[in-house]
Design an enzyme around this catalytic site. Structure first.
Site, PDB file in Angstrom:
ATOM      1  N   ASN A  32       0.823  -1.218   0.000  1.00 33.47           N
ATOM      2  CA  ASN A  32       0.000   0.000   0.000  1.00 33.47           C
ATOM      3  C   ASN A  32       0.857   1.268   0.000  1.00 33.47           C
ATOM      4  OD1 ASN A  32       0.923   0.212   2.601  1.00 33.47           O
ATOM      5  ND2 ASN A  32      -1.089   0.148   3.595  1.00 33.47           N
ATOM      6  N   PHE A  80       5.492  -9.837   4.119  1.00 34.37           N
ATOM      7  CA  PHE A  80       6.326  -8.829   4.783  1.00 34.37           C
ATOM      8  C   PHE A  80       5.497  -7.638   5.281  1.00 34.37           C
ATOM      9  CE2 PHE A  80       9.453 -10.444   1.562  1.00 34.37           C
ATOM     10  CZ  PHE A  80      10.498 -10.794   2.403  1.00 34.37           C
ATOM     11  N   SER A 124      10.034 -12.068  14.112  1.00 39.56           N
ATOM     12  CA  SER A 124      11.150 -11.280  14.633  1.00 39.56           C
ATOM     13  C   SER A 124      11.707 -11.935  15.883  1.00 39.56           C
ATOM     14  CB  SER A 124      10.612  -9.891  14.984  1.00 39.56           C
ATOM     15  OG  SER A 124      11.536  -9.194  15.772  1.00 39.56           O
ATOM     16  N   TYR A 149       4.291  -3.811  19.086  1.00 37.94           N
ATOM     17  CA  TYR A 149       4.859  -4.379  17.854  1.00 37.94           C
ATOM     18  C   TYR A 149       5.250  -5.841  18.089  1.00 37.94           C
ATOM     19  CZ  TYR A 149       8.334  -5.675  14.405  1.00 37.94           C
ATOM     20  OH  TYR A 149       9.044  -6.379  13.455  1.00 37.94           O
ATOM     21  N   LYS A 153       3.632  -9.518  16.533  1.00 37.10           N
ATOM     22  CA  LYS A 153       4.352 -10.614  15.862  1.00 37.10           C
ATOM     23  C   LYS A 153       4.062 -11.934  16.579  1.00 37.10           C
ATOM     24  CE  LYS A 153       6.305  -8.390  12.563  1.00 37.10           C
ATOM     25  NZ  LYS A 153       5.940  -8.653  11.184  1.00 37.10           N
ATOM     26  N   ARG A 292      18.022   2.924  26.434  1.00 31.82           N
ATOM     27  CA  ARG A 292      16.688   3.132  25.848  1.00 31.82           C
ATOM     28  C   ARG A 292      15.739   2.147  26.534  1.00 31.82           C
ATOM     29  NH1 ARG A 292      16.146   2.300  19.373  1.00 31.82           N
ATOM     30  NH2 ARG A 292      16.632   0.145  19.966  1.00 31.82           N
TER      31      ARG A 292
HETATM   32  P1  NAD Z   1       9.286  -1.847   5.539  1.00 35.05           P
HETATM   33  O1  NAD Z   1       8.435  -0.882   6.267  1.00 35.05           O
HETATM   34  O2  NAD Z   1      10.421  -1.324   4.730  1.00 35.05           O
HETATM   35  O3  NAD Z   1       8.397  -2.782   4.603  1.00 35.05           O
HETATM   36  C1  NAD Z   1       7.042  -3.093   4.898  1.00 35.05           C
HETATM   37  C2  NAD Z   1       6.243  -2.812   3.637  1.00 35.05           C
HETATM   38  O4  NAD Z   1       4.868  -3.150   3.885  1.00 35.05           O
HETATM   39  C3  NAD Z   1       6.278  -1.343   3.218  1.00 35.05           C
HETATM   40  O5  NAD Z   1       6.599  -1.262   1.846  1.00 35.05           O
HETATM   41  C4  NAD Z   1       4.850  -0.843   3.491  1.00 35.05           C
HETATM   42  O6  NAD Z   1       4.471   0.154   2.556  1.00 35.05           O
HETATM   43  C5  NAD Z   1       4.038  -2.116   3.366  1.00 35.05           C
HETATM   44  N1  NAD Z   1       2.814  -2.179   4.167  1.00 35.05           N
HETATM   45  C6  NAD Z   1       2.657  -1.880   5.480  1.00 35.05           C
HETATM   46  N2  NAD Z   1       1.390  -2.097   5.861  1.00 35.05           N
HETATM   47  C7  NAD Z   1       0.732  -2.553   4.764  1.00 35.05           C
HETATM   48  C8  NAD Z   1      -0.609  -2.971   4.533  1.00 35.05           C
HETATM   49  N3  NAD Z   1      -1.532  -2.939   5.505  1.00 35.05           N
HETATM   50  N4  NAD Z   1      -0.948  -3.397   3.281  1.00 35.05           N
HETATM   51  C9  NAD Z   1      -0.029  -3.430   2.288  1.00 35.05           C
HETATM   52  N5  NAD Z   1       1.256  -3.039   2.454  1.00 35.05           N
HETATM   53  C10 NAD Z   1       1.624  -2.607   3.687  1.00 35.05           C
HETATM   54  O7  NAD Z   1       9.828  -2.910   6.625  1.00 35.05           O
HETATM   55  P2  NAD Z   1      10.919  -4.051   6.472  1.00 35.05           P
HETATM   56  O8  NAD Z   1      12.077  -3.677   7.321  1.00 35.05           O
HETATM   57  O9  NAD Z   1      11.128  -4.386   5.064  1.00 35.05           O
HETATM   58  O10 NAD Z   1      10.167  -5.224   7.245  1.00 35.05           O
HETATM   59  C11 NAD Z   1       9.426  -6.212   6.545  1.00 35.05           C
HETATM   60  C12 NAD Z   1       8.801  -7.151   7.577  1.00 35.05           C
HETATM   61  O11 NAD Z   1       9.848  -7.734   8.366  1.00 35.05           O
HETATM   62  C13 NAD Z   1       7.860  -6.465   8.541  1.00 35.05           C
HETATM   63  O12 NAD Z   1       6.763  -7.340   8.787  1.00 35.05           O
HETATM   64  C14 NAD Z   1       8.690  -6.309   9.783  1.00 35.05           C
HETATM   65  O13 NAD Z   1       7.904  -6.268  10.953  1.00 35.05           O
HETATM   66  C15 NAD Z   1       9.539  -7.571   9.738  1.00 35.05           C
HETATM   67  N6  NAD Z   1      10.794  -7.424  10.498  1.00 35.05           N
HETATM   68  C16 NAD Z   1      11.629  -6.381  10.234  1.00 35.05           C
HETATM   69  C17 NAD Z   1      12.788  -6.221  10.983  1.00 35.05           C
HETATM   70  C18 NAD Z   1      13.722  -5.049  10.728  1.00 35.05           C
HETATM   71  O14 NAD Z   1      14.517  -4.738  11.610  1.00 35.05           O
HETATM   72  N7  NAD Z   1      13.667  -4.404   9.560  1.00 35.05           N
HETATM   73  C19 NAD Z   1      13.111  -7.142  12.001  1.00 35.05           C
HETATM   74  C20 NAD Z   1      12.249  -8.221  12.229  1.00 35.05           C
HETATM   75  C21 NAD Z   1      11.081  -8.345  11.468  1.00 35.05           C
HETATM   76  N1  UFG Z   2      20.976   1.937  19.395  1.00 33.24           N
HETATM   77  C1  UFG Z   2      21.690   3.043  19.774  1.00 33.24           C
HETATM   78  N2  UFG Z   2      21.369   4.243  19.204  1.00 33.24           N
HETATM   79  C2  UFG Z   2      20.386   4.383  18.274  1.00 33.24           C
HETATM   80  C3  UFG Z   2      19.657   3.229  17.889  1.00 33.24           C
HETATM   81  C4  UFG Z   2      19.976   2.017  18.478  1.00 33.24           C
HETATM   82  O1  UFG Z   2      22.586   2.967  20.613  1.00 33.24           O
HETATM   83  O2  UFG Z   2      20.131   5.511  17.810  1.00 33.24           O
HETATM   84  C5  UFG Z   2      21.332   0.630  19.981  1.00 33.24           C
HETATM   85  C6  UFG Z   2      20.215  -0.041  20.741  1.00 33.24           C
HETATM   86  O3  UFG Z   2      20.192   0.396  22.071  1.00 33.24           O
HETATM   87  C7  UFG Z   2      20.556  -1.521  20.576  1.00 33.24           C
HETATM   88  C8  UFG Z   2      21.220  -1.573  19.199  1.00 33.24           C
HETATM   89  O4  UFG Z   2      21.639  -0.252  18.905  1.00 33.24           O
HETATM   90  O5  UFG Z   2      21.523  -1.897  21.531  1.00 33.24           O
HETATM   91  C9  UFG Z   2      20.288  -2.048  18.100  1.00 33.24           C
HETATM   92  O6  UFG Z   2      19.098  -1.249  18.109  1.00 33.24           O
HETATM   93  P1  UFG Z   2      18.054  -1.266  16.907  1.00 33.24           P
HETATM   94  O7  UFG Z   2      16.986  -0.281  17.240  1.00 33.24           O
HETATM   95  O8  UFG Z   2      18.766  -1.114  15.610  1.00 33.24           O
HETATM   96  O9  UFG Z   2      17.513  -2.753  16.933  1.00 33.24           O
HETATM   97  P2  UFG Z   2      16.779  -3.567  18.096  1.00 33.24           P
HETATM   98  O10 UFG Z   2      17.629  -4.757  18.386  1.00 33.24           O
HETATM   99  O11 UFG Z   2      16.394  -2.704  19.226  1.00 33.24           O
HETATM  100  O12 UFG Z   2      15.421  -3.985  17.373  1.00 33.24           O
HETATM  101  C10 UFG Z   2      15.434  -4.609  16.088  1.00 33.24           C
HETATM  102  C11 UFG Z   2      14.198  -4.201  15.304  1.00 33.24           C
HETATM  103  C12 UFG Z   2      12.963  -4.738  15.954  1.00 33.24           C
HETATM  104  C13 UFG Z   2      13.098  -6.212  16.170  1.00 33.24           C
HETATM  105  C14 UFG Z   2      14.350  -6.533  16.930  1.00 33.24           C
HETATM  106  C15 UFG Z   2      14.568  -8.013  17.071  1.00 33.24           C
HETATM  107  O13 UFG Z   2      14.080  -2.794  15.259  1.00 33.24           O
HETATM  108  O14 UFG Z   2      11.882  -4.529  15.099  1.00 33.24           O
HETATM  109  O15 UFG Z   2      15.476  -5.990  16.235  1.00 33.24           O
HETATM  110  O16 UFG Z   2      14.529  -8.589  15.805  1.00 33.24           O
HETATM  111  F1  UFG Z   2      12.019  -6.652  16.874  1.00 33.24           F
END
Ligand code: NAD
Ligand code: UFG
Length: 338
Positions: A32, A80, A124, A149, A153, A292
């Site tokens: 979307n 995703f 995640s 969040y 999941k 944090r």
């Molecule tokens: P992202 O935000 O870049 O990608 C998500 C995509 O989904 C976006 O393009 C957004 O426009 C689309 N979207 C959101 N809601 C929607 C909806 N209701 N209908 C259709 N499209 C929708 O995020 P990402 O980092 O690519 O993450 C992808 C998936 O992996 C997510 O489910 C996220 O929770 C999961 N995940 C991400 C991380 C991370 O650190 N990036 C870690 C663990 C899990």
């Molecule tokens: N951190 C900083 N400064 C910043 C951002 C992060 O010091 O500005 C530190 C955090 O305290 C942590 C590490 O960097 O120690 C990683 O932080 P992130 O926010 O990059 O990642 P997290 O491990 O907190 O969380 C990520 C994703 C979540 C997911 C989780 C486990 O953001 O969505 O990994 O998969 F749930």
């Protein structure tokens, strides 16, 4: 194989589409665009010579999904799409449960109607909460999550597990990602967060390119080697390849399949700052700040199950993750906005 990729315009989805096309799999994207830019399609085309079929729409819109399934022959779905900012989820729980939980339920219903029963879900490492020890295996307890969040999941994992137990002809794969970072080595695709980045790597990249003054390091009093938080950073292309391995090895086998996608290596915040300085050729300014809220000391994956059962292992190093992020950030200082 034709695979519906929800959220395929986003960070992980777009890289997965490129790797899929190169592996001979055809992605059909549903997104979307709430957190993505349409320019991604051009970047995928430039890398692969293929412009994926793209439907702009919402996974919560069942009639829209029915339409997509009626037009396309789909073999499997990678889901995703969802919202992913931890802090925002605390402020907007209803939006997070609606997008992430309800969106997944509507998608599963539409899949069942269309007779598509192979689903790979983006979960995640957050479902493990604060683990009792590291490395974390898939058998560790889940559910002790600290924010909406993470709970969304965990809830989707529960819903999909119940679905599998009720209808055991489904193939449901839950992939628990650790910390995805990096960018396509071409420098043409990467993470493009809107506003102030929540995550470490995009924040460091924006400091390095001069968009922000300094990194706030959240806590230097953790029981870790240098006192800063330790995570399992995994290159987004390794993560993408993990999805392809999952599709190929268990995607067609009925079952509830659960895998960690990580590297098995922990790196501290300061390790990442120093690695990034090496990649960009200058220091990345930072200041030490309080912890944090909600953060844990350390988190990294046991990778044995994915290696044994998917035949997949992450291979890209921290040096590659930081070099690729730097190339993307320096070539595209404003992300996909021109
Ligand atoms: P992202 O935000 O870049 O990608 C998500 C995509 O989904 C976006 O393009 C957004 O426009 C689309 N979207 C959101 N809601 C929607 C909806 N209701 N209908 C259709 N499209 C929708 O995020 P990402 O980092 O690519 O993450 C992808 C998936 O992996 C997510 O489910 C996220 O929770 C999961 N995940 C991400 C991380 C991370 O650190 N990036 C870690 C663990 C899990
Ligand atoms: N951190 C900083 N400064 C910043 C951002 C992060 O010091 O500005 C530190 C955090 O305290 C942590 C590490 O960097 O120690 C990683 O932080 P992130 O926010 O990059 O990642 P997290 O491990 O907190 O969380 C990520 C994703 C979540 C997911 C989780 C486990 O953001 O969505 O990994 O998969 F749930």
């Amino acid at each position: 194989m034709n695979v519906l990729v929800t959220g395929g315009m986003g960070y992980i989805g777009s890289h997965t589409c490129v790797q899929m096309i190169q592996a001979g799999i055809t992605p059909v994207i549903v997104d979307n665009l709430c957190n993505a830019n349409k320019e991604v399609l051009n970047r995928i085309q430039a890398l692969t010579d293929v412009t994926p079929v793209f439907y702009q729409g919402d996974v919560r819109d069942e009639a829209f999904l029915d339409h997509v399934f009626s037009e396309q022959e789909i073999d499997a779905v990678i889901h995703f799409a969802g919202l992913k900012a931890v802090g925002e989820s605390v402020a907007k729980p209803l939006e997070y449960y609606d997008n992430n939980v309800n969106g997944s339920l509507v998608l599963a219903r539409a899949m069942r109607k269309a007779g598509v029963k192979s689903l790979v879900f983006s979960s995640s490492a957050t479902v493990y909460g604060d683990p009792a020890s590291v490395p974390i295996t898939e058998a560790f307890p889940t559910g002790n999550t600290t924010n909406p969040y993470g709970r969304s999941k965990y809830m989707v994992e529960q819903c999909l597990s119940d679905l599998f137990h009720a209808e055991p002809d489904w193939s449901i794969t839950l992939l628990r990602y650790f910390n995805p970072v990096g960018a396509h080595p071409s420098g043409t695709m990467g993470e493009d967060p809107k506003g102030i980045p929540n995550n470490l790597m995009p924040f460091i990249a924006q400091v390095a390119v001069g968009r922000r003054a300094e990194l706030a390091v959240f806590g230097n009093d953790y029981p870790t080697s240098d006192g800063t938080g330790v995570r399992d950073y995994i290159h987004v292309l390794d993560l993408a390849d993990g999805h392809i391995a999952a599709l190929n090895s268990v995607g067609a086998k009925a079952g509830l399949h659960i895998y960690n996608l990580g590297t098995g290596q922990g790196s501290s915040v300061l390790d990442m700052v120093h690695a990034f300085a090496n990649a960009c050729g200058h220091d990345v300014p930072y200041k030490l700040c309080p912890r944090r809220p909600g953060d844990i000391a350390e988190c990294w994956a046991s990778t044995e199950k994915a290696e044994a059962e998917l035949g997949w292992k992450a291979t890209r190093t921290i040096a590659q993750m930081t070099a690729d992020t730097w190339l993307w950030q320096s070539n595209n200082p404003n992300g996909y906005e021109k």
